[in-house]
Design an enzyme around this catalytic site. Structure first.
Site, PDB file in Angstrom:
ATOM      1  N   ASP A   1      -9.119  -4.476  -6.110  1.00 50.20           N
ATOM      2  CA  ASP A   1      -8.729  -3.614  -4.988  1.00 50.20           C
ATOM      3  C   ASP A   1      -9.836  -2.592  -4.705  1.00 50.20           C
ATOM      4  O   ASP A   1     -10.240  -1.842  -5.583  1.00 50.20           O
ATOM      5  CB  ASP A   1      -7.427  -2.886  -5.333  1.00 50.20           C
TER       6      ASP A   1
ATOM      7  N   SER B   1       0.836  -1.192   0.000  1.00 49.40           N
ATOM      8  CA  SER B   1       0.000   0.000   0.000  1.00 49.40           C
ATOM      9  C   SER B   1       0.880   1.256   0.000  1.00 49.40           C
ATOM     10  O   SER B   1       1.625   1.480  -0.945  1.00 49.40           O
ATOM     11  CB  SER B   1      -0.951  -0.044   1.201  1.00 49.40           C
TER      12      SER B   1
ATOM     13  N   HIS C   1      -7.529  -5.352  -1.669  1.00 43.83           N
ATOM     14  CA  HIS C   1      -6.321  -4.620  -1.278  1.00 43.83           C
ATOM     15  C   HIS C   1      -5.342  -5.518  -0.526  1.00 43.83           C
ATOM     16  O   HIS C   1      -4.137  -5.453  -0.724  1.00 43.83           O
ATOM     17  CB  HIS C   1      -6.715  -3.418  -0.422  1.00 43.83           C
TER      18      HIS C   1
END
Length: 977
Positions: free
Chosen positions: A868, A794, A902
């Site tokens: 995501d 991330s 994610h």
């Protein structure tokens, strides 16, 4: 806050310590959970697996497919490994029994790979795979009376087939239409009950029986008297009805479970809330309306164009939200799945519908069980913000469903400013007081919700009975100049109110007397920086009331008349965290440390108060506390501490989750950045490593930047050298099994002191922090300069890409997972940046590694979930970044994981991510085979003509050299060191 309802959520890259207790009443209740949900039955998958790559094949084709809001810091009880109380979902069950793939080159599929199809998912070496496949420990839940413990069994990683189940992406919510719940929701596979004996030992396990075969259990909740459990069950059935959730109840004494509803057609609607105990014999349940019918059909020909208008010239700035409604069909579909009929169901089988069908997002019985606080959302919906900002109605009903009054009907909130601490206009944080039978409290902003507006007060807290007398107005409880952050209730003489302000990192705790209007003035108890962990005084411990709520625990110290509370804190110090428990005089501010963790070898924490099951005064010499204890090499166990002896009694004996790494070496290290900022990191070394014999190791650095307002705060030590090394399914610590040194979490502080914005010097500070970390591991002799890799997930991926662009001298290669690389795609703020692209154009451009793709010469592996849903990290970010890299001949590789979000969930996906990462590290770190990207190539190419979404760039290395590297890597694993 919901009583005794556990939510277990864990990401694909970090498994929690298996304990869940049910206090924390003053935390804000999330709108919904985001846990993964399994399939009742495996479904056929389209062939979308990442392909194996032969060294002689050509590249495949590239597959084309924003911002993180900062939460308001909120003080809370120091309750280790606890989560907000709302609704359950945990991955559980047995680990796979599949055998390890044989040691062989990647271009030859192992027997297990062949089961997935040619050129399918790959598996990492056994030393990594065995750790990931280890059976998970159970989650724990204590009864309200603290006399029983639930062992909630979990399974290992789910198969990809469960993620492949169709889902609807509507209004920021992902819905499983067959279950009528959040999609990808995980589950328990069984429940065991243990009696907690007076001496702290556990009695034999009693299994919950009567459940259907293959039951998938969610939303486990205790009744207030601890005599019953309620939970939902799904079963493995072929038809859609078998996939839907039904409410079951179990008698705790006998362990026998049964369906709550006699009718087979009543199912739980778990898109938002699910069910809650109103009293010991009645539940309030969100059900699917019996008259709902079939889902709406999408028109083949639209009724008109999609139009959005701002002819009123309103200023509406929104972050980069995902899964938003797109058209009228989406609106109808969202309303179809989210609409609920509330029913009151008794244990004797009687059922009574209450209220009209609506999209209820929460329902909270009052502590005296007389009223229900219901929250619902309604049209008009929005195409630019998620459902949390839709028009919202809050009402009070009687427990049997009679309408009492409407507290508010808030309009659509599309215009909340992106500035941190900005909020919705009108009433918010509406809740029941935990210390009163049926009294409401809420907050109203005085700045229009805009944090840029200077006004005093900024927030006002009000309170009022559920049914006020005629013309009775709300009472002002307290006024705040910062943003409201929560209340810990005790009684009419004591409550703690929290406020904070992100820009200055200021956080305050007020002492108020809710029942005194004139004679006792509110006063500030603590006024500090939220970044200054050394000054954290701790948070009050809570005790359970007879109504099942949780309030601040007052403690009597012998015959002393003082008002004492228990403050539990992490105890951050320059030597690391040393958790503590203080006896704190609320009037004088004097405190006495009555317990502290063993700082030499162990890391111990206070988890919860265990002597609160009875009414009446709580005396210090009768105190009973649940604590946890762990060390570098010993996993977490739980203990009962009883005063005055404070002798710990161990109640769990969990086995070591990965004994092959039980003797790993861990050290918290400190070093300095060139501008004088003190930095810290945790250095892990593999078991048996001897620097004099083994010399420098290949090293993996894994981190995540953080923003600070002061150098002093940035340099403070966080964490403990004695904490157990938890290793999740995609943890960088897995490479200790491959004899890497791992530098975990080196602090990467981005500091903006005073009026300076941190991100204006992002690249400069990022590089300086990385240089200091690399110099430290080299100077210690544990890493070799040319064999240090950088990685992150991330915002950590964003960091890794930037370092390869701006500090290529530091790292030999990089791994970037689920990142965002072009900040112009998140123009209305990202992460902790609340300026827009047009306000800080230079910052947005200079921070974006996409804009520096031409500078990246070291090998970079990009991995991203195809689905995501995280704001800002659209899958398109990795796709476009890879194309930019490829356009400049960079040695790069893009892996898109079908069905993954994610974080990564499916076993196939996680194993393949580990294989990709291990191959990348072995090739470009251990062997360090990369050269200038204009003349070299990745040593493995995509398979010609496959449907793979794994793509390599740059060509030119000789085929023979490639084959030799692959053969060396896979045939000589054990001799690489």
């Amino acid at each position: 806050m919901r009583l005794h309802k556990v939510y277990h959520r864990f990401s694909s890259h970090s498994l929690p310590t298996p304990l869940s207790l049910l206090h924390h009443h003053h935390l804000p209740k999330p709108l919904s959970s985001s846990s993964r949900s399994p399939l009742p039955k495996a479904v056929p998958l389209p062939f979308r697996f990442p392909a194996l790559h032969s060294p002689t094949s050509s590249s495949g084709t590239c597959y084309n497919t924003s911002s993180h809001l900062k939460p308001i810091p909120m003080p809370s009880s120091r309750i280790h490994n606890l989560v907000p109380v709302n609704a359950v979902a945990v991955e559980d069950g047995a680990a796979s029994n599949a055998s390890d793939p044989p040691h062989q080159p990647t271009h030859s599929a192992s027997p297990e790979n062949q089961d997935l199809g040619a050129n399918g998912y790959q598996f990492p070496p056994p030393e990594i795979r065995d750790i990931v496949d280890a059976p998970p420990l159970p989650a724990l839940s204590f009864s309200p009376q603290r006399d029983k413990i639930l062992f909630l069994r979990r399974r290992s990683l789910p198969p990809l087939a469960e993620l492949a189940r169709p889902e609807e992406k509507l209004a920021g919510v992902r819905i499983d239409g067959k279950c009528n719940s959040r999609s990808r929701m995980s589950f328990y596979t069984g429940i065991g009950i243990h009696l907690l004996n007076a001496d702290g030992t556990l009695g034999p396990e009693k299994e919950i029986t009567g459940l259907p075969h293959g039951a998938k259990i969610n939303f486990v909740t205790w009744s207030k008297d601890g005599q019953h459990l309620s939970f939902s069950v799904r079963a493995d059935e072929d038809d859609d009805s078998g996939s839907k959730l039904k409410v079951w109840v179990a008698d705790v004494e006998t362990g026998k479970a049964r369906l709550l509803f006699h009718s087979p057609d009543v199912y739980v609607n778990a898109v938002f809330d699910n069910f809650v105990w109103v009293n010991n014999s009645t539940l309030l349940v969100c059900t699917i309306p019996l008259s709902r019918g079939e889902p709406p059909k999408k028109r083949f020909v639209p009724s008109g164009p999609k139009i959005q208008s701002n002819e009123q010239k309103n200023v509406i700035q929104t972050r980069t939200f995902q899964d938003l409604l797109k058209d009228e069909y989406d609106e109808d579909l969202f309303e179809y799945y989210a609409t609920t009929q509330l029913v009151v169901a008794s244990l004797d089988g009687s059922v009574e519908p209450i209220g009209p069908p609506a999209i209820y997002t929460s329902m909270e019985p009052s502590p005296d069980e007389q009223y229900i606080l219901s929250t619902s959302i309604h049209r008009p919906f929005s195409f630019i913000v998620p459902c949390g900002r839709f028009p919202k109605k809050v009402q009070v009903w009687t427990a049997n469903g009679k309408f009492v009054r409407e507290l508010c009907d808030l309009p659509l909130a599309e215009d909340i400013p992106i500035t941190f601490n900005s909020v919705r206009k009108g009433m918010r944080s509406i809740n029941w007081r935990a210390d009163k039978p049926s009294t409401l409290y809420w907050v109203e902003t005085q700045d229009g919700g805009d944090a840029k507006v200077e006004v005093s007060p900024r927030d006002i807290i009000y309170t009022q009975p559920a049914v006020p007398l005629e013309n009775e107005q709300p009472i002002i409880l307290h006024k705040l100049d910062l943003r409201y952050g929560g209340i810990s209730w005790c009684d009419d003489s004591l409550a703690l109110v929290y406020e904070s302000w992100y820009k200055t990192r200021k956080i305050r705790t007020w002492v108020i007397s809710p029942g005194s209007r004139e004679d006792i003035s509110p006063r500030i108890l603590f006024d500090r920086s939220s970044e200054d962990v050394y000054s954290d005084p701790g948070s009050p411990m809570l005790r359970r009331t007879s109504a099942g709520t949780y309030v601040i625990a007052k403690v009597k110290n012998s015959d002393d008349e003082g008002i004492y509370v228990l403050l539990s804190g992490i105890g951050a110090t320059p030597e690391g965290n040393i958790p503590f428990l203080d006896l704190f005089d609320i009037n004088t501010g004097n405190k006495e440390r009555i317990w502290q963790s063993d700082k030499d070898k162990y890391y111990e924490t206070i988890v919860a108060l265990m002597s609160d099951q009875n009414e009446g005064e709580l005396y210090l010499n009768q105190l009973k506390i649940l604590s946890s204890k762990e060390s570098k090499t010993e996993n977490t166990q739980y203990f009962i501490l009883s005063w005055p002896e404070k002798k710990p009694c161990q109640i769990t004996n969990f086995p070591h989750p990965y004994p092959q790494l039980a003797s790993l070496q861990k050290e918290m290290i400190r070093y300095q950045r060139k501008d004088g900022v003190q930095l810290t990191a945790t250095l892990y070394l593999p078991p048996g490593y001897d620097p004099s014999k083994d010399g420098p190791l290949p090293c993996l650095v894994w981190s995540y930047p953080g923003e600070f307002k002061s150098k002093d705060a940035a340099g403070q030590v966080r964490g403990s050298p004695n904490e157990f090394a938890g290793i999740g399914p995609t943890s960088p610590l897995l490479w200790l099994a491959r004899r890497f040194a791992v530098l975990s979490g080196p602090t990467i502080p981005i500091i903006g002191e005073g009026d300076e914005e941190a991100n204006d010097r992002y690249v400069e500070q990022l590089v300086a922090s990385a240089e200091a970390a690399v110099e430290e591991v080299i100077c210690r002799g544990v890493a070799r300069a040319e064999k240090i890799a950088i990685g992150g997930h991330s915002y950590g991926a964003f960091m890794a890409a930037n370092l390869l662009a701006h500090a290529p001298h530091l790292f030999c290669c990089g791994i970037a997972r689920s990142g965002a690389y072009n900040r112009t795609l998140t123009p209305f703020g990202f992460q902790n940046e609340d300026r827009t692209l047009w306000e800080a154009t230079t910052t947005y451009v200079e921070m974006s590694p996409f804009m520096s793709a031409h500078k990246i010469k070291k090998p970079i592996l990009l991995i991203h979930g195809e689905e995501d849903n995280n704001p800002g990290t659209l899958t398109m970010q990795s796709d476009r970044f890879f194309n930019a890299l490829k356009g400049h001949g960079a040695l790069s590789r893009l892996v898109i994981l079908p069905f993954e979000s994610h974080g990564y969930a499916a076993r196939e996906s996680i194993m393949h991510v580990l294989w990709e990462t291990d191959r990348w590290l072995q090739t470009y770190c251990v062997l360090n085979s990369s050269v200038d990207s204009t003349t070299c190539t990745d040593n493995i190419k995509g398979t010609e003509g496959s449907e793979s979404k794994v793509v390599d760039a740059a060509e030119g290395v000789r085929e023979l050299e490639d084959q030799q590297k692959i053969t060396l890597y896979y045939s000589q694993r054990s001799s690489l060191w």
